[in-house]
Structures are given as structure tokens and as C-alpha cells.
Design a protein around this motif. Structure first.
Motif, PDB file in Angstrom:
ATOM      1  N   MET A 195       0.825  -1.197   0.000  1.00  0.00           N
ATOM      2  CA  MET A 195       0.000   0.000   0.000  1.00  0.00           C
ATOM      3  C   MET A 195       0.866   1.256   0.000  1.00  0.00           C
ATOM      4  O   MET A 195       0.614   2.204  -0.752  1.00  0.00           O
ATOM      5  CB  MET A 195      -0.927  -0.021   1.213  1.00  0.00           C
ATOM      6  CG  MET A 195      -1.862   1.182   1.349  1.00  0.00           C
ATOM      7  SD  MET A 195      -1.104   2.517   2.292  1.00  0.00           S
ATOM      8  CE  MET A 195      -0.891   1.710   3.885  1.00  0.00           C
ATOM      9  N   CYS A 196       1.907   1.277   0.819  1.00  0.00           N
ATOM     10  CA  CYS A 196       2.805   2.431   0.879  1.00  0.00           C
ATOM     11  C   CYS A 196       3.480   2.681  -0.470  1.00  0.00           C
ATOM     12  O   CYS A 196       3.584   3.822  -0.927  1.00  0.00           O
ATOM     13  CB  CYS A 196       3.868   2.223   1.960  1.00  0.00           C
ATOM     14  SG  CYS A 196       3.245   2.282   3.661  1.00  0.00           S
ATOM     15  N   GLN A 197       3.936   1.612  -1.101  1.00  0.00           N
ATOM     16  CA  GLN A 197       4.605   1.734  -2.389  1.00  0.00           C
ATOM     17  C   GLN A 197       3.647   2.281  -3.446  1.00  0.00           C
ATOM     18  O   GLN A 197       4.009   3.166  -4.236  1.00  0.00           O
ATOM     19  CB  GLN A 197       5.157   0.385  -2.826  1.00  0.00           C
ATOM     20  CG  GLN A 197       5.952   0.430  -4.127  1.00  0.00           C
ATOM     21  CD  GLN A 197       6.443  -0.941  -4.551  1.00  0.00           C
ATOM     22  OE1 GLN A 197       5.662  -1.854  -4.749  1.00  0.00           O
ATOM     23  NE2 GLN A 197       7.756  -1.078  -4.679  1.00  0.00           N
ATOM     24  N   GLY A 198       2.413   1.762  -3.465  1.00  0.00           N
ATOM     25  CA  GLY A 198       1.438   2.242  -4.431  1.00  0.00           C
ATOM     26  C   GLY A 198       1.125   3.710  -4.247  1.00  0.00           C
ATOM     27  O   GLY A 198       1.004   4.466  -5.224  1.00  0.00           O
ATOM     28  N   LEU A 199       0.993   4.144  -2.998  1.00  0.00           N
ATOM     29  CA  LEU A 199       0.699   5.549  -2.728  1.00  0.00           C
ATOM     30  C   LEU A 199       1.877   6.437  -3.122  1.00  0.00           C
ATOM     31  O   LEU A 199       1.692   7.532  -3.669  1.00  0.00           O
ATOM     32  CB  LEU A 199       0.370   5.729  -1.246  1.00  0.00           C
ATOM     33  CG  LEU A 199      -0.148   7.094  -0.812  1.00  0.00           C
ATOM     34  CD1 LEU A 199      -1.374   7.498  -1.612  1.00  0.00           C
ATOM     35  CD2 LEU A 199      -0.478   7.076   0.683  1.00  0.00           C
ATOM     36  N   HIS A 200       3.087   5.951  -2.869  1.00  0.00           N
ATOM     37  CA  HIS A 200       4.285   6.707  -3.274  1.00  0.00           C
ATOM     38  C   HIS A 200       4.317   6.892  -4.796  1.00  0.00           C
ATOM     39  O   HIS A 200       4.563   8.010  -5.285  1.00  0.00           O
ATOM     40  CB  HIS A 200       5.536   5.968  -2.808  1.00  0.00           C
ATOM     41  CG  HIS A 200       6.812   6.527  -3.358  1.00  0.00           C
ATOM     42  ND1 HIS A 200       7.364   7.718  -2.935  1.00  0.00           N
ATOM     43  CD2 HIS A 200       7.643   6.056  -4.335  1.00  0.00           C
ATOM     44  CE1 HIS A 200       8.467   7.959  -3.616  1.00  0.00           C
ATOM     45  NE2 HIS A 200       8.667   6.964  -4.463  1.00  0.00           N
ATOM     46  N   TYR A 201       4.047   5.830  -5.551  1.00  0.00           N
ATOM     47  CA  TYR A 201       4.057   5.928  -7.005  1.00  0.00           C
ATOM     48  C   TYR A 201       2.977   6.887  -7.499  1.00  0.00           C
ATOM     49  O   TYR A 201       3.200   7.693  -8.415  1.00  0.00           O
ATOM     50  CB  TYR A 201       3.836   4.546  -7.632  1.00  0.00           C
ATOM     51  CG  TYR A 201       5.012   3.607  -7.534  1.00  0.00           C
ATOM     52  CD1 TYR A 201       6.309   4.099  -7.380  1.00  0.00           C
ATOM     53  CD2 TYR A 201       4.840   2.224  -7.598  1.00  0.00           C
ATOM     54  CE1 TYR A 201       7.389   3.234  -7.290  1.00  0.00           C
ATOM     55  CE2 TYR A 201       5.923   1.358  -7.507  1.00  0.00           C
ATOM     56  CZ  TYR A 201       7.193   1.870  -7.354  1.00  0.00           C
ATOM     57  OH  TYR A 201       8.264   1.021  -7.258  1.00  0.00           O
ATOM     58  N   HIS A 202       1.803   6.820  -6.885  1.00  0.00           N
ATOM     59  CA  HIS A 202       0.706   7.698  -7.304  1.00  0.00           C
ATOM     60  C   HIS A 202       1.053   9.164  -7.071  1.00  0.00           C
ATOM     61  O   HIS A 202       0.867  10.002  -7.962  1.00  0.00           O
ATOM     62  CB  HIS A 202      -0.569   7.329  -6.546  1.00  0.00           C
ATOM     63  CG  HIS A 202      -1.708   8.268  -6.769  1.00  0.00           C
ATOM     64  ND1 HIS A 202      -2.266   8.490  -8.017  1.00  0.00           N
ATOM     65  CD2 HIS A 202      -2.390   9.082  -5.905  1.00  0.00           C
ATOM     66  CE1 HIS A 202      -3.241   9.372  -7.922  1.00  0.00           C
ATOM     67  NE2 HIS A 202      -3.331   9.754  -6.648  1.00  0.00           N
ATOM     68  N   THR A 204       4.005  10.491  -6.714  1.00  0.00           N
ATOM     69  CA  THR A 204       5.119  10.887  -7.586  1.00  0.00           C
ATOM     70  C   THR A 204       4.599  11.228  -8.977  1.00  0.00           C
ATOM     71  O   THR A 204       5.016  12.229  -9.586  1.00  0.00           O
ATOM     72  CB  THR A 204       6.161   9.765  -7.672  1.00  0.00           C
ATOM     73  OG1 THR A 204       6.698   9.510  -6.366  1.00  0.00           O
ATOM     74  CG2 THR A 204       7.296  10.151  -8.623  1.00  0.00           C
ATOM     75  N   GLY A 205       3.675  10.417  -9.491  1.00  0.00           N
ATOM     76  CA  GLY A 205       3.094  10.693 -10.800  1.00  0.00           C
ATOM     77  C   GLY A 205       2.337  12.006 -10.832  1.00  0.00           C
ATOM     78  O   GLY A 205       2.417  12.769 -11.815  1.00  0.00           O
ATOM     79  N   GLU A 206       1.605  12.293  -9.768  1.00  0.00           N
ATOM     80  CA  GLU A 206       0.876  13.570  -9.709  1.00  0.00           C
ATOM     81  C   GLU A 206       1.845  14.748  -9.626  1.00  0.00           C
ATOM     82  O   GLU A 206       1.663  15.761 -10.308  1.00  0.00           O
ATOM     83  CB  GLU A 206      -0.052  13.582  -8.496  1.00  0.00           C
ATOM     84  CG  GLU A 206      -1.300  12.727  -8.650  1.00  0.00           C
ATOM     85  CD  GLU A 206      -2.276  12.945  -7.514  1.00  0.00           C
ATOM     86  OE1 GLU A 206      -3.486  12.802  -7.758  1.00  0.00           O
ATOM     87  OE2 GLU A 206      -1.835  13.251  -6.384  1.00  0.00           O
ATOM     88  N   SER A 207       2.857  14.619  -8.783  1.00  0.00           N
ATOM     89  CA  SER A 207       3.781  15.732  -8.559  1.00  0.00           C
ATOM     90  C   SER A 207       4.585  16.065  -9.812  1.00  0.00           C
ATOM     91  O   SER A 207       4.901  17.233 -10.061  1.00  0.00           O
ATOM     92  CB  SER A 207       4.734  15.400  -7.403  1.00  0.00           C
ATOM     93  OG  SER A 207       4.030  15.270  -6.194  1.00  0.00           O
ATOM     94  N   THR A 208       4.940  15.035 -10.595  1.00  0.00           N
ATOM     95  CA  THR A 208       5.783  15.261 -11.770  1.00  0.00           C
ATOM     96  C   THR A 208       4.993  15.378 -13.069  1.00  0.00           C
ATOM     97  O   THR A 208       5.540  15.838 -14.075  1.00  0.00           O
ATOM     98  CB  THR A 208       6.798  14.111 -11.924  1.00  0.00           C
ATOM     99  OG1 THR A 208       6.085  12.872 -12.073  1.00  0.00           O
ATOM    100  CG2 THR A 208       7.702  14.031 -10.708  1.00  0.00           C
TER     101      THR A 208
END
Length: 279
Positions: A195-202, A204-208
Motif C-alpha cells: 500500500m505504501c509503495q502504491g501511494l508513493h508511485y501515485h 510521484t506521478g501527480e507531482s511530476t
């Protein structure tokens, strides 16, 4: 744990019961009521080994990084479930997890890998061990790996809501599991870390990607996006601490999970209120 359905006298009654659960699952984004309310469940659609027809079943699952795991328990019966024979013949299956529907490749785990994973799942729920004791067959453990493909259809607004709801649901499941566990076993650690990894990827995608694109098209969103990005940074700190605690034997992670839920829920609500009109 999702318990197999009771052995009803009439097959038609059992089929009706299963169909009603599947309909409720699809209508409520993967949520069921009653005894299945807080269960990890997915819909697996296989191609019949003999008939060639599509068959859908409701199964318990466990996160495992880039894949999910299911078990062919059939309630400890002497025969493998039909869906297992189907995916042996046709390993390409369809998975519905309440948020997304995707094509996956089914692989039956073998040897030491199967035994290690099964032991981990028994630690998470002793019911699997009970089922194994009731049969002479080895309960198969199957890994479902999502196949590459285009993102789901729909507008950006619809996609954002779908992703957000998936995180809301996953956080609810993880919290229930942590609260009920007493101890943080190997599988629950994987649930938390996935769950933590998925939220991090999400994020990161929004921020960049999403945030810069919105500001470029709508400069009036600069301040709003700045607030949302600040929340991303704050949530990243909470995630990092949760990941640290998960690896500490005996650590009480429930307060950190609650902190994450509080911050993330407020963030998702704000993001939807501010950005959906522009998407």
C-alpha cells in the motif's frame, strides 16, 4: 478470511447466492456487507477448460508486491476447485479488484516458493492450515500478475476518483487487519508495504505529471497545487515512518496507520474538490 460458501443442498441456490454476491461486489466498488464486509476479495474470471465459457468466482486474495495471491482451498474438499483447472488450461484470466478490471497471467507456485508463501498465509489466517489438514491434496497457491496494457478508459476526473477510492478502500482494509492482528506477521507487513509503495508511485506521478500540467493550463491553480504538493510532502514523511515501523519487531503501527488515514483522507477530499472541476 473469506470462508467458502456453505454446502447448500441445491446447486441452483448456491449459484443464486454467488451471483447475488458478485452483483453486490460490482455495484459497490468491491465492498460487500454482512460477514464479508472487511474481507479482501476479488473476482476471478477464467475460461472453462472444457466448455470455453467465461466463469466468475469470488475469492480471497493477498497482496504480494506486483502480484496478488489466491489459494485453491475449496473449503478443504478432496478436489481442486473448477477455477483452478480452468486457469491451468487457460492461464490468461480477468481480475476485478473493486477499482480496476485487468487481464492477468496466472502462475501456480511450486516447490519451496509455494511452501514458504503458504506458510506465510497460514500465519496470516490459520483457516488455510485447517483446510489443508482436511484434505490429502496440496492446496495450490496461485500468483496473478497484471499484464501490461493501456490505462482504463474514462475521463481524467473519473480515473482520479477511481484511484482515490482504491486507496481509501485499501487503507480501510489495512487498518482492520492491523487492529485485529495483535502482532504484525509477514503477510501483514507485505500488505502495508504494498500500500505504501502504491501511494508513493501515485503521488510521484501527480507531482511530476498532473500538477505541472494543470498549472501550465490553469495558472490560477498555482496556489492550490502548492498546497496539495505540501500535503504530498507531509504524507511522504508519514509513509516513511510507517515503513520503518513495519520492519520493527513488535512495533505498534496502528497509531501511524491512523495518522496516515487522517492526513490522506483530508488530502484526497481537498484534491477532488479543487481539481475535479478542471479535469
Amino acid at each position: 478470511m473469506f470462508r467458502p460458501f456453505p454446502r447448500l443442498r441445491e446447486k441452483r441456490t448456491l449459484n443464486d447466492f454467488t451471483a447475488a454476491l458478485i452483483a453486490e461486489y460490482r455495484a459497490n466498488g468491491g465492498r460487500l456487507s454482512g460477514q464479508f464486509e472487511n474481507s479482501r476479495l476479488l473476482l476471478l474470471t477464467t475460461t472453462g477448460a472444457r466448455s470455453g465459457q467465461q466463469r466468475t468466482v469470488l475469492l480471497a486474495y493477498y497482496p504480494d508486491g506486483e502480484r496478488v495471491l489466491i489459494i485453491g482451498s475449496a473449503g478443504g474438499s478432496p478436489k481442486h476447485p473448477d477455477w483452478y483447472h480452468n486457469l491451468l488450461a487457460h492461464p490468461e484470466v480477468t481480475v476485478e479488484d473493486g477499482a480496476f478490471t485487468y487481464t492477468a497471467t496466472a502462475v501456480v507456485l511450486q516447490g519451496a516458493e509455494r511452501d514458504d508463501v503458504f506458510a506465510r498465509l497460514v500465519e496470516a489466517d490459520s483457516g488455510w492450515g485447517d483446510y489443508q489438514q482436511h484434505t490429502t491434496r496440496t492446496l495450490p497457491v496461485v500468483a496473478l500478475t497484471r499484464q501490461p496494457g493501456p490505462p482504463p478508459g474514462g475521463s481524467l476526473a473519473e480515473m482520479l476518483i477511481t484511484i482515490h477510492n482504491a486507496f481509501r478502500r485499501e487503507l480501510s482494509l489495512v487498518r482492520n487487519e492491523v487492529a485485529a492482528s495483535g502482532t504484525l506477521g509477514a503477510q501483514l507487513r507485505i500488505n502495508c508495504l504494498t500500500m505504501c509503495q502504491g501511494l508513493h508511485y501515485h503521488h510521484t506521478g501527480e507531482s511530476t505529471g498532473l500538477f505541472p500540467a494543470l498549472v501550465a493550463q490553469h495558472p490560477e491553480l498555482t496556489e492550490v497545487v502548492g498546497v496539495l504538493q505540501k500535503e504530498h510532502d507531509q504524507i511522504a514523511v508519514v509513509l516513511a515512518e510507517l515503513e520503518r515501523l513495519v520492519e520493527v519487531s513488535g512495533a505498534d503501527v496502528l497509531p501511524q496507520v491512523d495518522e496516515l488515514i487522517g492526513q490522506l483522507t483530508a488530502h484526497l477530499d481537498r484534491e477532488e474538490a479543487e481539481l475535479l472541476p478542471y479535469l
